[in-house]
Design a protein around this motif. Structure first.
Motif, PDB file in Angstrom:
ATOM      1  N   ILE A 278       0.976  -1.131   0.095  1.00 25.96           N
ATOM      2  CA  ILE A 278      -0.035   0.040   0.301  1.00 25.96           C
ATOM      3  C   ILE A 278       0.794   1.370  -0.038  1.00 25.96           C
ATOM      4  O   ILE A 278       0.674   2.201  -0.856  1.00 25.96           O
ATOM      5  N   GLY A 279       1.773   1.205   0.900  1.00 22.35           N
ATOM      6  CA  GLY A 279       2.770   2.406   1.066  1.00 22.35           C
ATOM      7  C   GLY A 279       3.519   2.803  -0.268  1.00 22.35           C
ATOM      8  O   GLY A 279       3.343   3.964  -0.881  1.00 22.35           O
ATOM      9  N   GLN A 280       4.000   1.722  -0.875  1.00 15.13           N
ATOM     10  CA  GLN A 280       4.783   2.030  -2.213  1.00 15.13           C
ATOM     11  C   GLN A 280       3.816   2.413  -3.270  1.00 15.13           C
ATOM     12  O   GLN A 280       4.461   3.116  -3.970  1.00 15.13           O
ATOM     13  N   SER A 281       2.602   1.812  -3.232  1.00 20.26           N
ATOM     14  CA  SER A 281       1.649   2.206  -4.440  1.00 20.26           C
ATOM     15  C   SER A 281       1.398   3.826  -4.203  1.00 20.26           C
ATOM     16  O   SER A 281       1.249   4.321  -5.270  1.00 20.26           O
ATOM     17  N   ILE A 282       1.041   3.869  -2.854  1.00 17.17           N
ATOM     18  CA  ILE A 282       0.614   5.588  -2.953  1.00 17.17           C
ATOM     19  C   ILE A 282       1.654   6.421  -3.227  1.00 17.17           C
ATOM     20  O   ILE A 282       1.328   7.401  -4.149  1.00 17.17           O
ATOM     21  N   GLN A 283       2.857   5.931  -2.826  1.00 14.79           N
ATOM     22  CA  GLN A 283       3.809   7.061  -2.970  1.00 14.79           C
ATOM     23  C   GLN A 283       4.298   7.019  -4.564  1.00 14.79           C
ATOM     24  O   GLN A 283       4.792   8.064  -5.277  1.00 14.79           O
ATOM     25  N   TYR A 284       4.389   5.918  -5.287  1.00 11.81           N
ATOM     26  CA  TYR A 284       4.541   5.663  -6.551  1.00 11.81           C
ATOM     27  C   TYR A 284       3.454   6.630  -7.400  1.00 11.81           C
ATOM     28  O   TYR A 284       3.803   7.272  -8.288  1.00 11.81           O
ATOM     29  N   PHE A 285       2.422   6.096  -7.303  1.00  8.94           N
ATOM     30  CA  PHE A 285       1.022   6.527  -8.097  1.00  8.94           C
ATOM     31  C   PHE A 285       0.966   7.814  -7.976  1.00  8.94           C
ATOM     32  O   PHE A 285       0.353   8.628  -8.926  1.00  8.94           O
ATOM     33  N   ALA A 286       1.029   8.526  -6.594  1.00  9.23           N
ATOM     34  CA  ALA A 286       0.792  10.057  -6.595  1.00  9.23           C
ATOM     35  C   ALA A 286       2.007  10.616  -7.092  1.00  9.23           C
ATOM     36  O   ALA A 286       1.938  11.872  -7.361  1.00  9.23           O
ATOM     37  N   GLY A 406      -3.081  -2.715  -2.416  1.00  9.97           N
ATOM     38  CA  GLY A 406      -2.053  -2.074  -3.322  1.00  9.97           C
ATOM     39  C   GLY A 406      -2.693  -1.362  -4.358  1.00  9.97           C
ATOM     40  O   GLY A 406      -2.420  -0.219  -4.414  1.00  9.97           O
ATOM     41  N   ALA A 407      -3.676  -2.010  -4.820  1.00  7.90           N
ATOM     42  CA  ALA A 407      -4.316  -1.126  -5.970  1.00  7.90           C
ATOM     43  C   ALA A 407      -5.136   0.009  -5.599  1.00  7.90           C
ATOM     44  O   ALA A 407      -5.452   1.163  -6.044  1.00  7.90           O
ATOM     45  N   ILE A 408      -5.822  -0.308  -4.233  1.00 13.29           N
ATOM     46  CA  ILE A 408      -6.439   0.671  -3.495  1.00 13.29           C
ATOM     47  C   ILE A 408      -5.580   1.811  -3.294  1.00 13.29           C
ATOM     48  O   ILE A 408      -5.606   3.097  -3.583  1.00 13.29           O
ATOM     49  N   GLY A 409      -4.179   1.580  -2.762  1.00  9.30           N
ATOM     50  CA  GLY A 409      -3.161   2.572  -2.716  1.00  9.30           C
ATOM     51  C   GLY A 409      -2.838   3.370  -4.139  1.00  9.30           C
ATOM     52  O   GLY A 409      -2.789   4.512  -4.014  1.00  9.30           O
ATOM     53  N   ALA A 410      -2.663   2.471  -5.108  1.00  6.69           N
ATOM     54  CA  ALA A 410      -2.428   3.311  -6.284  1.00  6.69           C
ATOM     55  C   ALA A 410      -3.717   4.014  -6.844  1.00  6.69           C
ATOM     56  O   ALA A 410      -3.461   5.194  -7.158  1.00  6.69           O
ATOM     57  N   ALA A 411      -4.771   3.464  -6.667  1.00  6.49           N
ATOM     58  CA  ALA A 411      -5.897   4.373  -7.071  1.00  6.49           C
ATOM     59  C   ALA A 411      -6.098   5.708  -6.218  1.00  6.49           C
ATOM     60  O   ALA A 411      -6.413   6.645  -6.560  1.00  6.49           O
ATOM     61  N   LEU A 412      -5.777   5.576  -4.899  1.00  2.00           N
ATOM     62  CA  LEU A 412      -5.695   6.824  -4.135  1.00  2.00           C
ATOM     63  C   LEU A 412      -4.782   7.650  -4.472  1.00  2.00           C
ATOM     64  O   LEU A 412      -4.956   8.863  -4.535  1.00  2.00           O
ATOM     65  N   GLY A 413      -3.530   7.290  -4.767  1.00  2.02           N
ATOM     66  CA  GLY A 413      -2.522   8.251  -5.177  1.00  2.02           C
ATOM     67  C   GLY A 413      -2.746   8.897  -6.554  1.00  2.02           C
ATOM     68  O   GLY A 413      -2.432  10.125  -6.555  1.00  2.02           O
ATOM     69  N   LEU A 414      -3.310   8.115  -7.538  1.00  2.00           N
ATOM     70  CA  LEU A 414      -3.547   8.799  -8.650  1.00  2.00           C
ATOM     71  C   LEU A 414      -4.700   9.499  -8.722  1.00  2.00           C
ATOM     72  O   LEU A 414      -4.779  10.715  -9.524  1.00  2.00           O
ATOM     73  N   LEU A 415      -5.662   9.380  -7.585  1.00  2.00           N
ATOM     74  CA  LEU A 415      -6.886  10.217  -7.739  1.00  2.00           C
ATOM     75  C   LEU A 415      -6.389  11.499  -6.852  1.00  2.00           C
ATOM     76  O   LEU A 415      -6.782  12.793  -7.346  1.00  2.00           O
ATOM     77  N   VAL A 416      -5.681  11.285  -5.695  1.00  2.00           N
ATOM     78  CA  VAL A 416      -5.703  12.780  -4.913  1.00  2.00           C
ATOM     79  C   VAL A 416      -4.617  13.617  -5.529  1.00  2.00           C
ATOM     80  O   VAL A 416      -4.513  14.670  -5.291  1.00  2.00           O
ATOM     81  N   PHE A 417      -3.436  13.130  -6.105  1.00  2.00           N
ATOM     82  CA  PHE A 417      -2.402  14.188  -6.525  1.00  2.00           C
ATOM     83  C   PHE A 417      -3.244  15.335  -7.556  1.00  2.00           C
ATOM     84  O   PHE A 417      -2.662  16.297  -7.058  1.00  2.00           O
TER      85      PHE A 417
END
Length: 487
Positions: A278-286, A406-417
């Protein structure tokens, strides 16, 4: 010289032979790299829009909310298809779902290429997300099941492949830009995804062989022996029924198997792998996924300069990604993740506090170090941790559940940035997102499990959680034939 047939009595014989191999060679090597090739396609598909996001936004006149939905949609879909892919692989094997994922990836790319508007692009991204969710859960399980125990950290190679795909997209974007295609350049990038997807689809359909470890865990020893013969170029035969040794702790209840990863010795492993993922997904996709836009903010809006800047950043990802197996071997996957998160936290703090005030060289170095620390540390380790911490009939399912998180983290990162950037500005967005690697680093330091720092093999682990009615625990064994057959 003719070798006598090797008798397979159970799962331990299959594991012992694979672990005795000095490397991943021959047909096994082809399968291993084809599984990685599928992950390359996933990265290629995910980053195809990234390189042309600015032109696409202008071309379709997209508002920030639509950009956020478009870029994150595939990850939202992957949340559902990660566990579905894991369930398919644990029930029906590894090969058929992997090939299905490529069909979905090609269909999604073609829909996007020829889409007349926003809604059809979303439909195409649905198929891309489904392919991504299915493929990652299974491909990492395949890599784990074809990798000798002494080479466990080599699973992290997928991270280097990811950044190779991203850089390939950026280079192709520069090529397409030279063709003077204007703001439709994003269609060309996605078309390249379709072409590559067809190639991988054909190669996987021709050369993949079912995982012998999965077959043996399912007590399909005749099929496992046949697969071993095809893969390793030696003759393997299944032992007569009277000589076969039953599988320990066999989980036989389909989707209910998933519950086992939240029990007993598996619970801290699940928490660790999920935290890293989750952590790496948020930071990468954001941050990492939006590097072309960040690069444009740093170096100006000229497409060529912004793309070259993003390319420089992502080359560091190739370096860190292919270095991550060595880092994982030296530090262990857990500590590599903990230190990597801590370093990423420091880079986001610097970007948040000093962006716009830094000299040009530092504006290049800091995002480059962000990618380097991410790819060399936690970027690869979430999927590797989940692939190495659970027994075979749970492995793809565990990858699916942890991949969905992890996909939730990626989606959040892509959405929030894009939303945070529009609301708070780039610097404040960096500071808000820095909380993610800080918390992840603390958790990684606190949990002690590391599959690269133990002699335990989850496939014959005596104290793993089990259902009532499972085969009772029994002592492990070693087949003398395996010892004689060591390559």
């Amino acid at each position: 010289m003719q070798h006598s047939a090797i008798k397979i009595r159970g799962i331990d014989d299959v594991i012992a032979y694979i672990d005795s191999c000095p490397g991943i060679r021959g047909r096994a090597g082809v399968i291993w790299w084809l599984a990685l090739g599928g992950l390359f396609l996933d990265a290629f598909s995910n980053s195809a829009l990234s390189a042309g996001l600015g032109p696409m936004t202008r071309n379709l006149q997209l508002a920030p909310a639509k950009v956020a939905l478009l870029t994150s949609f595939a990850s939202w879909v992957a949340i559902a298809f990660n566990p579905i892919g894991g369930w398919m692989a644990d029930r029906w094997g590894r090969v058929r779902p992997l090939v299905l994922a490529k069909v979905l990836a090609v269909a999604g790319a073609l829909l996007v290429v020829f889409a007349p508007g926003f809604e059809v692009i979303l439909a195409g991204r649905f198929f891309v997300g489904a392919a991504y969710g299915i493929d990652f859960a299974i491909a990492m399980a395949v890599l784990a099941e074809f990798t000798p125990v002494k080479l466990k950290s080599r699973l992290n190679t997928w991270q280097g492949m990811w950044y190779t795909a991203v850089c390939s997209n950026l280079l192709l974007a520069l090529l397409f830009y030279s063709w003077d295609v204007g703001d439709t350049i994003w269609r060309y990038s996605v078309a390249a995804t379709a072409v590559f997807g067809v190639v991988i689809l054909l190669l996987q359909g021709l050369f993949l062989v079912e995982s012998p470890i999965w077959l043996a865990r399912k007590e399909l020893l005749d099929a496992a022996a046949h697969a071993m013969t095809r893969i390793y170029g030696r003759e393997f035969v299944a032992a007569p029924p009277a000589e076969r040794i039953p599988v320990l702790n066999q989980a036989r209840r389909g989707l209910a198997n998933v519950l086992l990863i939240f029990r007993g010795v598996y619970l801290p492993r699940t928490v660790l792998a999920a935290t890293v993922q989750i952590g790496q997904s948020i930071q990468y996709f954001a941050i990492g996924w939006y590097l072309p836009l960040i690069s444009a903010a740093l170096f100006g809006k000229d497409f060529v300069y912004a793309t070259i800047g993003a390319l420089v950043f992502n080359v560091c990802g190739i370096f860190g990604g292919f270095l991550s197996p060595l880092i994982g071997r030296k530090l262990g996957l857990r500590r590599a993740s903990a230190f990597g998160f801590a370093a990423v936290f420091a880079m986001l703090l610097i970007l948040g506090l000093f962006n716009g005030k830094m000299p040009m060289w530092m504006a290049v170095v800091v995002p480059s170090l962000f990618i380097l620390f991410h790819s060399g540390g936690p970027g690869a380790n979430g999927k590797s941790l989940s692939s190495l911490s659970f027994r075979s009939e749970l492995r793809a399912g565990a990858n699916g559940i942890i991949g969905a998180l992890g996909a939730i983290g990626a989606a959040l990162g892509l959405l929030v940035f894009p939303l945070f950037r529009a609301q708070y500005g780039l610097e404040t967005t960096f500071l808000i997102l820095s909380v993610v690697p800080l918390l992840a680093s603390i958790i990684c330091f606190a949990i002690r499990w590391d599959p690269t720092r133990t002699t335990i093999n989850p496939d014959n682990e005596a104290d793993a959680p089990q259902f009532k009615g499972d085969v009772p625990d029994a002592p492990g064994f070693m087949n003398p034939a395996i010892e004689k057959a060591r390559p």
